[in-house]
Design a protein around this motif. Structure first.
Motif, short mmCIF file in Angstrom:
data_model
loop_
_atom_site.label_atom_id
_atom_site.label_comp_id
_atom_site.label_asym_id
_atom_site.label_seq_id
_atom_site.Cartn_x
_atom_site.Cartn_y
_atom_site.Cartn_z
N SER A 95 31.99 -71.24 -11.55
CA SER A 95 32.40 -72.59 -11.90
C SER A 95 33.32 -73.17 -10.83
O SER A 95 33.19 -74.33 -10.44
CB SER A 95 33.10 -72.59 -13.26
N ARG A 96 34.25 -72.36 -10.33
CA ARG A 96 35.17 -72.81 -9.29
C ARG A 96 34.43 -73.06 -7.98
O ARG A 96 34.74 -74.01 -7.25
CB ARG A 96 36.29 -71.78 -9.07
N GLU A 97 33.44 -72.23 -7.69
CA GLU A 97 32.64 -72.44 -6.48
C GLU A 97 31.89 -73.75 -6.55
O GLU A 97 31.79 -74.49 -5.56
CB GLU A 97 31.66 -71.27 -6.29
N LYS A 98 31.36 -74.05 -7.72
CA LYS A 98 30.64 -75.32 -7.90
C LYS A 98 31.58 -76.51 -7.74
O LYS A 98 31.23 -77.52 -7.12
CB LYS A 98 29.97 -75.35 -9.27
N LEU A 99 32.80 -76.38 -8.30
CA LEU A 99 33.77 -77.46 -8.18
C LEU A 99 34.16 -77.64 -6.72
O LEU A 99 34.26 -78.77 -6.22
CB LEU A 99 35.01 -77.15 -9.03
N PHE A 100 34.38 -76.51 -6.02
CA PHE A 100 34.71 -76.57 -4.60
C PHE A 100 33.60 -77.29 -3.83
O PHE A 100 33.88 -78.18 -3.00
CB PHE A 100 34.89 -75.14 -4.06
N ALA A 101 32.35 -76.93 -4.11
CA ALA A 101 31.22 -77.52 -3.40
C ALA A 101 31.10 -79.02 -3.68
O ALA A 101 30.81 -79.82 -2.78
CB ALA A 101 29.92 -76.80 -3.79
N LYS A 102 31.29 -79.40 -4.95
CA LYS A 102 31.19 -80.82 -5.32
C LYS A 102 32.25 -81.65 -4.63
O LYS A 102 31.98 -82.74 -4.11
CB LYS A 102 31.31 -80.98 -6.84
N ASN A 160 42.06 -78.93 -13.26
CA ASN A 160 41.33 -78.04 -12.36
C ASN A 160 41.05 -78.70 -11.02
O ASN A 160 41.12 -78.07 -9.97
CB ASN A 160 40.02 -77.59 -13.00
N VAL A 161 40.74 -80.00 -11.07
CA VAL A 161 40.51 -80.75 -9.83
C VAL A 161 41.79 -80.79 -9.02
O VAL A 161 41.79 -80.60 -7.80
CB VAL A 161 40.01 -82.19 -10.15
N TYR A 162 42.90 -81.04 -9.71
CA TYR A 162 44.20 -81.09 -9.04
C TYR A 162 44.49 -79.76 -8.33
O TYR A 162 44.90 -79.73 -7.17
CB TYR A 162 45.29 -81.41 -10.07
N ASP A 163 44.26 -78.66 -9.04
CA ASP A 163 44.52 -77.33 -8.47
C ASP A 163 43.59 -77.06 -7.29
O ASP A 163 44.01 -76.47 -6.27
CB ASP A 163 44.34 -76.25 -9.54
N MET A 164 42.33 -77.48 -7.42
CA MET A 164 41.37 -77.23 -6.35
C MET A 164 41.73 -78.00 -5.09
O MET A 164 41.61 -77.49 -3.97
CB MET A 164 39.96 -77.59 -6.81
N LEU A 165 42.18 -79.25 -5.25
CA LEU A 165 42.59 -80.04 -4.09
C LEU A 165 43.75 -79.35 -3.36
O LEU A 165 43.79 -79.30 -2.12
CB LEU A 165 43.00 -81.45 -4.51
N ALA A 166 44.71 -78.84 -4.14
CA ALA A 166 45.84 -78.13 -3.54
C ALA A 166 45.37 -76.88 -2.80
O ALA A 166 45.85 -76.57 -1.70
CB ALA A 166 46.85 -77.76 -4.62
N GLU A 167 44.41 -76.17 -3.39
CA GLU A 167 43.88 -74.95 -2.76
C GLU A 167 43.12 -75.28 -1.48
O GLU A 167 43.27 -74.59 -0.46
CB GLU A 167 42.96 -74.25 -3.76
N MET A 168 42.33 -76.35 -1.51
CA MET A 168 41.57 -76.76 -0.33
C MET A 168 42.50 -77.25 0.78
O MET A 168 42.20 -77.11 1.97
CB MET A 168 40.56 -77.84 -0.70
N TYR A 169 43.64 -77.81 0.39
CA TYR A 169 44.64 -78.21 1.38
C TYR A 169 45.24 -76.97 2.06
O TYR A 169 45.39 -76.92 3.29
CB TYR A 169 45.73 -79.04 0.69
#
Length: 717
Positions: free
Chosen positions: A6-13, A45-54
């Motif tokens: 699920s996290r991989e899909k969110l990362f990809a999107k 989850n989007v907020y956390d993913m943006l921080a992780e991608m940063y």
């Protein structure tokens, strides 16, 4: 495993979204909205993913919580193009498309660029600080725009300088003797910068016009208009051209129209109005229903496309209403005579006719060219007295319209419309234009009566064209809409936070109807309470601005899917364009006009509307400063209406004048600005000044050139 997938899909999107928009930046709410992700947990989850991608270096944070694609940032050239904004403090700003924050250019690195100039800049270093943003220097002024300023001429020996009123220009303007004209020392003048030699301290300009003596009312009102690039006089050749236009109400013209001259018709306007755009008619039909007519001046009959008068009207786009005068869009012969629906005169009109039942349900409607005759010119006060007493000229007709209007209004709010009824400041002026008193204007039933029928007419016109989809193209014909987008969620959350400080709750998240009803409930709760003006102003600021466009998204504030401006062609150019499009589509069967061209027209009209609104606010600020100029030392009760690092603003209870209590004058402590909580806090005493606080202040200083008022806190006893 499922969670990781699920996290991989969110990362990809998210990566796919940023990759397809490499020059743009977004926060987590915008990303969630664009990707169709809803719900607090999912957006977290989007907020956390943006921080992780940063942290991974995939994204770059260009301002707090706002990201762009890091690869695009690394590939971007260090040389960028943007628009220069000159600042009085020497820390000039350049706005570059795709960057949330502006670049800061210091004196010496500016190549003497001026506000509005298109420049090429080079980034130097990284982010300097939160307040100063990213550093840059100007490499080239690519395109200079016209630079005109208002100021006061000061002469000293052989030297002539104009001291600009506008603080954005941090240099005085040198005027050579041959560019001086007839201007004299102390004159308020309109000046244009012609050049700025590279090694010269001051720009060089010429006097375009003498507005009058500094401090005189006419000079100051003209100066406000000139400052915003707005006209303050009408071209003589167009005034003469308008004088030659005839009324043209011939038997032949009347035969083309529906004749409403025998139907009871009247206007309701402010007491000082001279241009009457609209009139109302009402009569009982044989079938027992009501027929209500909204009759609008047929300006397009007199102002023809391609004529000099039309070109000037388009250029102005709107009439401008300063405190003491109206600057009309049309020559006086048209706006106050030929087109104005004056009492006991036959007039050519464009009308929306409604057949309604006793519950104000519209059963039939039509849009037709008419000829009308107003039986009575009412002021709002006269109409209000009839509504309250039931007595007076045409009382049955006014009472019937009032009853129908109240039902229309109740239905509109039930469907999600928002009610803002903040008090409007009005001045009583003496013969010289000096304010001698201030009063508040509140909309009453007579105002709302007119408003509801104008809204109904505008909505009906927009629906008539907008809903008529072509069978082949599946599109409606190009039309001009008045749209109002829904407010940004961040602003609604901020409003909710401020309302909670006063013990009120609003629904900041939800569907449009729920949020609108929550705002309306707040407006009811705060009515006649001390926090009313503050929270009303904050609620209005949280809303998006209404604009003109050919792309219809509906009107959030009115809860209408279709809306336009049809009812004020004397003072708004979009209404005249709407009349022409109606005539083309309904009466001539014409093809759709160019959407691209009309979108340009809409953008121009929206821009001019904003400039006019800024000038109107500036005239109010000037009169407020003038009103308090003779009251130095007097003490007033007020409320903190704004907080910044340089002090806090106070709005006075008795007259709604607003001024600043500078932080430098708070001698009892060293105060720190808490941006998150919008307050100033004393470092030792922990004393707070925050929005809504009641304070007593003394008028300390008034600067008429800057239109500013300084207060100081009344000494503690």
């Amino acid at each position: 495993m499922k969670k990781n997938t699920s996290r991989e899909k969110l990362f990809a999107k998210i990566l796919e979204w940023f990759s397809s928009h490499p020059k743009d930046s977004y926060n987590y709410l915008q990303v969630s909205q664009e990707l169709g992700i809803f719900g607090r947990a999912n957006r977290a989850n989007v907020y956390d993913m943006l921080a992780e991608m940063y942290e991974m270096g995939v994204l770059k944070e260009i301002s707090t919580g706002r990201f762009t694609l890091a690869d695009a940032e690394r590939k971007a050239e260090v040389e960028l193009e943007g628009i220069f904004d000159r600042r009085h403090n020497g820390m000039h700003q350049v706005k570059v498309e795709g960057y949330e924050d502006s670049f800061t250019v210091y004196d010496g690195d500016d190549l003497q660029a001026l506000t509005g100039d298109k420049v090429k800049i080079k980034k130097i270093g990284g982010r300097q600080s939160k307040s100063n943003g990213m550093r840059a220097r100007v490499l080239e002024v690519i395109e200079r725009v016209e630079h005109r300023y208002v100021g006061v001429l000061q002469q000293s020996g052989r030297y002539n300088f104009v001291i600009p009123d506008n603080r954005s220009l941090d240099k005085d303007i040198y005027i050579p003797a041959e560019r001086l004209g007839k201007a004299k020392n102390g004159d308020k003048v309109y000046v244009e910068i012609e050049r700025w030699p590279q090694f010269s301290k001051n720009p060089v300009g010429k006097i375009l016009d003498i507005l009058g003596k500094n401090g005189e009312n006419n000079a100051e009102m003209h100066a406000i208009l000139a400052e915003y690039g707005l006209p303050y006089k009408y071209p003589d050749n167009l005034v003469k051209a308008a004088q030659k236009i005839e009324a043209g109400i011939t038997d032949e013209e009347i035969a083309k129209r529906e004749d409403y001259r025998e139907v009871v018709t009247f206007t309701i306007d402010p007491a000082d109005a001279k241009d009457f755009d609209d009139a109302l008619s009402i009569r009982k039909l044989d079938n027992g229903r009501w027929e209500a007519g909204v009759h609008i001046a047929d300006v397009s009959h007199y102002v023809l496309p391609g004529t000099p008068i039309d070109a000037e009207a388009y250029k102005r786009a709107t009439s401008i209403y300063l405190v003491d005068r109206t600057i009309p869009m049309l020559p006086e012969k048209l706006c106050n005579d030929l087109c104005s629906l004056r009492q006991d005169e036959d007039k050519l009109t464009y009308s929306t006719i409604f057949e309604m039942d006793d519950d104000a349900n519209v059963l039939k409607s039509r849009i037709v060219k008419t000829v009308t005759r107003s039986n009575r010119r009412f002021t709002y006060e006269e109409a209000q007295q009839i509504i309250e007493t039931g007595q007076g000229d045409f009382a049955p007709e006014i009472l019937a319209l009032d009853r129908l209007a109240k039902q229309l209004r109740a239905r509109r709010f039930a469907e999600g419309a928002i009610s803002f009824e903040r008090e409007e400041v009005k001045f009583i002026l003496d013969d010289t234009g000096k304010p001698v008193d201030v009063f508040f204007k509140v909309a009453k039933d007579s105002n709302k009566l007119v408003e509801e029928f104008m809204l109904l007419a505008n909505r009906t016109v927009a629906e008539t064209i907008g809903k008529a989809v072509n069978r082949i193209s599946k599109k409606a014909k190009t039309f001009i809409y008045r749209v109002h987008d829904q407010p940004a969620q961040e602003k609604m959350m901020s409003l909710a936070g401020m309302a909670s400080r006063f013990g009120h709750k609003i629904q900041a998240v939800g569907n449009n109807k729920v949020v609108a009803q929550s705002i309306n409930q707040l407006m009811k709760e705060i009515h006649d309470r001390p926090e009313e003006n503050l929270l009303s102003a904050l609620a209005i600021r949280s809303m998006a601005k209404a604009v003109y466009t050919t792309s219809n998204i509906g009107h959030y504030g009115l809860a209408f899917d279709y809306y336009t401006h049809f009812t004020s062609p004397i003072r708004r150019y979009p209404d005249t364009m709407v009349h022409r499009l109606l005539d083309r589509y309904l009466n001539q069967g014409g093809r759709s006009v160019s959407g691209t061209q009309y979108e340009e027209y809409c953008q121009h009209c929206s821009d001019m509307e904003q400039l006019a609104a800024q000038a109107e606010r500036a005239s109010i600020k000037y009169k407020q400063a003038e009103f308090l100029k003779d009251r130095l030392g007097e003490v007033f009760e007020g409320q903190v209406s704004g907080v910044s690092e340089w002090g806090f603003y106070v709005e006075l209870k008795d007259n709604l004048c607003e001024g600043l209590v500078p932080v430098r004058d708070l001698k009892d402590d060293h105060y720190i600005y808490d941006e998150k909580n919008m307050c100033l806090i004393g470092r030792r005493s922990h004393r707070r000044f925050t929005l809504g606080d009641k304070v007593r202040v003394q008028v300390a200083a008034v600067n008429m050139e800057r239109k500013t008022i300084d207060f100081k806190l009344e000494a503690r006893k």
